[in-house]
Design an enzyme around this catalytic site. Sequence first.
Site, PDB file in Angstrom:
ATOM      1  N   ARG A   1       2.047   0.923   1.540  1.00  0.00           N
ATOM      2  CA  ARG A   1       2.399  -0.430   1.968  1.00  0.00           C
ATOM      3  C   ARG A   1       3.829  -0.467   2.476  1.00  0.00           C
ATOM      4  NH1 ARG A   1      -1.490  -4.296  -0.062  1.00  0.00           N
ATOM      5  NH2 ARG A   1      -0.138  -5.814   0.918  1.00  0.00           N
TER       6      ARG A   1
ATOM      7  N   ASN B   1      -9.836   5.270  -4.216  1.00  0.00           N
ATOM      8  CA  ASN B   1      -8.495   4.738  -3.923  1.00  0.00           C
ATOM      9  C   ASN B   1      -7.653   4.818  -5.202  1.00  0.00           C
ATOM     10  OD1 ASN B   1      -6.357   2.761  -3.918  1.00  0.00           O
ATOM     11  ND2 ASN B   1      -7.179   2.007  -1.992  1.00  0.00           N
TER      12      ASN B   1
ATOM     13  N   HIS C   1      -2.962   3.525   0.091  1.00  0.00           N
ATOM     14  CA  HIS C   1      -2.382   2.535   1.005  1.00  0.00           C
ATOM     15  C   HIS C   1      -0.866   2.628   0.868  1.00  0.00           C
ATOM     16  CE1 HIS C   1      -2.343  -1.988   2.368  1.00  0.00           C
ATOM     17  NE2 HIS C   1      -1.592  -1.214   3.132  1.00  0.00           N
TER      18      HIS C   1
ATOM     19  N   ARG D   1       7.207   1.267 -14.480  1.00  0.00           N
ATOM     20  CA  ARG D   1       8.359   1.823 -15.195  1.00  0.00           C
ATOM     21  C   ARG D   1       9.313   2.559 -14.257  1.00  0.00           C
ATOM     22  NH1 ARG D   1       7.626   2.675 -20.981  1.00  0.00           N
ATOM     23  NH2 ARG D   1       7.078   0.588 -21.644  1.00  0.00           N
TER      24      ARG D   1
ATOM     25  N   ASP E   1      -4.358   3.929  -5.533  1.00  0.00           N
ATOM     26  CA  ASP E   1      -3.140   3.102  -5.483  1.00  0.00           C
ATOM     27  C   ASP E   1      -2.685   2.629  -6.862  1.00  0.00           C
ATOM     28  OD1 ASP E   1      -3.223   3.253  -2.749  1.00  0.00           O
ATOM     29  OD2 ASP E   1      -3.923   1.196  -2.440  1.00  0.00           O
ATOM     30  N   HIS E   2      -3.675   2.207  -7.684  1.00  0.00           N
ATOM     31  CA  HIS E   2      -3.262   1.553  -8.930  1.00  0.00           C
ATOM     32  C   HIS E   2      -2.835   2.515 -10.032  1.00  0.00           C
ATOM     33  CE1 HIS E   2      -3.739  -2.146  -7.046  1.00  0.00           C
ATOM     34  NE2 HIS E   2      -5.017  -1.987  -6.824  1.00  0.00           N
TER      35      HIS E   2
ATOM     36  N   HIS F   1     -13.717  -2.883  -1.142  1.00  0.00           N
ATOM     37  CA  HIS F   1     -12.888  -3.965  -1.674  1.00  0.00           C
ATOM     38  C   HIS F   1     -13.665  -4.763  -2.717  1.00  0.00           C
ATOM     39  CE1 HIS F   1      -9.706  -6.811  -2.227  1.00  0.00           C
ATOM     40  NE2 HIS F   1      -8.949  -6.009  -1.502  1.00  0.00           N
ATOM     41  N   GLY F   2     -13.155  -4.714  -3.931  1.00  0.00           N
ATOM     42  CA  GLY F   2     -13.737  -5.507  -5.019  1.00  0.00           C
ATOM     43  C   GLY F   2     -15.037  -4.952  -5.579  1.00  0.00           C
TER      44      GLY F   2
ATOM     45  N   HIS G   1      -9.874  -0.165  -7.723  1.00  0.00           N
ATOM     46  CA  HIS G   1      -9.473  -0.890  -8.926  1.00  0.00           C
ATOM     47  C   HIS G   1     -10.453  -0.728 -10.086  1.00  0.00           C
ATOM     48  CE1 HIS G   1      -8.534  -4.397 -11.475  1.00  0.00           C
ATOM     49  NE2 HIS G   1      -7.305  -4.108 -11.121  1.00  0.00           N
TER      50      HIS G   1
ATOM     51  N   THR H   1      -9.788 -15.600   8.227  1.00  0.00           N
ATOM     52  CA  THR H   1      -9.771 -16.466   7.048  1.00  0.00           C
ATOM     53  C   THR H   1     -10.259 -15.710   5.808  1.00  0.00           C
ATOM     54  OG1 THR H   1     -11.871 -17.255   7.868  1.00  0.00           O
ATOM     55  CG2 THR H   1      -9.986 -18.712   8.148  1.00  0.00           C
TER      56      THR H   1
ATOM     57  N   GLU I   1      -4.601   4.196   4.311  1.00  0.00           N
ATOM     58  CA  GLU I   1      -4.659   2.778   4.708  1.00  0.00           C
ATOM     59  C   GLU I   1      -3.264   2.384   5.158  1.00  0.00           C
ATOM     60  OE1 GLU I   1      -6.032   0.292   1.577  1.00  0.00           O
ATOM     61  OE2 GLU I   1      -7.909   1.364   1.395  1.00  0.00           O
TER      62      GLU I   1
ATOM     63  N   GLU J   1     -14.534  -0.380   8.403  1.00  0.00           N
ATOM     64  CA  GLU J   1     -14.758  -0.503   6.963  1.00  0.00           C
ATOM     65  C   GLU J   1     -15.087  -1.971   6.735  1.00  0.00           C
ATOM     66  OE1 GLU J   1     -11.868   1.018   4.149  1.00  0.00           O
ATOM     67  OE2 GLU J   1     -12.626  -0.363   2.627  1.00  0.00           O
TER      68      GLU J   1
ATOM     69  N   ARG K   1       5.104  -0.848  -2.755  1.00  0.00           N
ATOM     70  CA  ARG K   1       4.992  -1.345  -4.126  1.00  0.00           C
ATOM     71  C   ARG K   1       4.255  -0.379  -5.058  1.00  0.00           C
ATOM     72  NH1 ARG K   1       0.753  -6.249  -3.069  1.00  0.00           N
ATOM     73  NH2 ARG K   1       2.321  -6.739  -1.521  1.00  0.00           N
ATOM     74  N   HIS K   2       3.435   0.489  -4.501  1.00  0.00           N
ATOM     75  CA  HIS K   2       2.803   1.484  -5.395  1.00  0.00           C
ATOM     76  C   HIS K   2       2.935   2.908  -4.839  1.00  0.00           C
ATOM     77  CE1 HIS K   2      -0.462   0.320  -2.745  1.00  0.00           C
ATOM     78  NE2 HIS K   2      -0.849  -0.719  -3.450  1.00  0.00           N
TER      79      HIS K   2
HETATM   80  N1  PXP Z   1     -10.668  -0.699   1.192  1.00  0.00           N
HETATM   81  C1  PXP Z   1      -9.514  -1.248   1.632  1.00  0.00           C
HETATM   82  C2  PXP Z   1      -9.276  -1.354   3.087  1.00  0.00           C
HETATM   83  C3  PXP Z   1      -8.553  -1.720   0.726  1.00  0.00           C
HETATM   84  O1  PXP Z   1      -7.401  -2.249   1.191  1.00  0.00           O
HETATM   85  C4  PXP Z   1      -8.795  -1.586  -0.656  1.00  0.00           C
HETATM   86  C5  PXP Z   1      -7.777  -2.045  -1.633  1.00  0.00           C
HETATM   87  O2  PXP Z   1      -6.618  -1.295  -1.516  1.00  0.00           O
HETATM   88  C6  PXP Z   1     -10.000  -0.981  -1.068  1.00  0.00           C
HETATM   89  C7  PXP Z   1     -10.924  -0.576  -0.123  1.00  0.00           C
HETATM   90  C8  PXP Z   1     -10.319  -0.768  -2.506  1.00  0.00           C
HETATM   91  O3  PXP Z   1     -10.500  -1.997  -3.130  1.00  0.00           O
HETATM   92  P1  PXP Z   1     -10.628  -2.065  -4.698  1.00  0.00           P
HETATM   93  O4  PXP Z   1      -9.349  -1.558  -5.272  1.00  0.00           O
HETATM   94  O5  PXP Z   1     -10.879  -3.512  -4.969  1.00  0.00           O
HETATM   95  O6  PXP Z   1     -11.786  -1.174  -5.077  1.00  0.00           O
END
Ligand code: PXP
Length: 237
Positions: free
Chosen positions: A45, A7, A43, A18, A9-10, A191-192, A214, A101, A70, A151, A49-50
């Site tokens: 969004r 991913n 993603h 900038r 995105d970041h 995620h994470g 990330h 939740t 995404e 997922e 935002r990115h």
């Molecule tokens: N999977 C999904 C559905 C997500 O929304 C994200 C975050 O954009 C990720 C995976 C990747 O998560 P991370 O950036 O924490 O690795």
Amino acid sequence: MAMLAVNIDHIATLREARKGIEPDPVFAAVLAELAGADGIIVHLREDRRHIQERDLRLLRDIIKTKLNLEMAATQDMVKIALDIKPDVATIVPEKRQELTTEGGLEVALNKDHLKAIILLLHDGGIKVSLFIDPDMEQIKAAHKINTDFIEIHTGRYANAKLQSDQDAEFEKIVNTCKIAQKLGIGINAGHGLNYQNVKRLAQLREIEEFNIGHSIVSRGVLVGMERAVREMKEMVR
Ligand code: PXP
């Protein structure tokens, strides 16, 4: 052997800090592929935002692996997906009421809406993945509305502070994998996840693909720092 989809995105988050042109997520995608990534994920969004639509269009043309988009379950996003044609669309919650939740999609409560979105995407030849918590009710609901993949949201596993909490979350993921496999649904997870906590999950043979962003981007910034400084030092000399 599980696949890795990266991913990016970041990379775009850094660019948007900038509002400039670097770093370009398209370059990052090409480098990720050269390093062996099996897929690229972004993603788009609603607040942009990115990642921007420009990134998505260029990525569709340039990448040679799979493109996973995404997206929120909205008509606007479906229109973009049908135009761009990613290989997979992963439906993720963006609004509070679409969340459980824990943070995955609330599939059971939004079944009719999600089913209609999946149908439109399938008609466009796009496979669909639903981002859900490792929860029995959610998988069953996801199966009923004909998703190709789930997922599994690994956020709670990844963020667990106590070993006992991590063990409990791991157990839920194991059970979710078993059920999804029985139902014939493809299994991704993300995620994470980072260089430590992914090891345990990587042992689960049922997981086809890990979606990680990330921690890879964070490591990329640090492992590239020395070279970047050396090159700039040469320039100012
Ligand atoms: N999977 C999904 C559905 C997500 O929304 C994200 C975050 O954009 C990720 C995976 C990747 O998560 P991370 O950036 O924490 O690795």
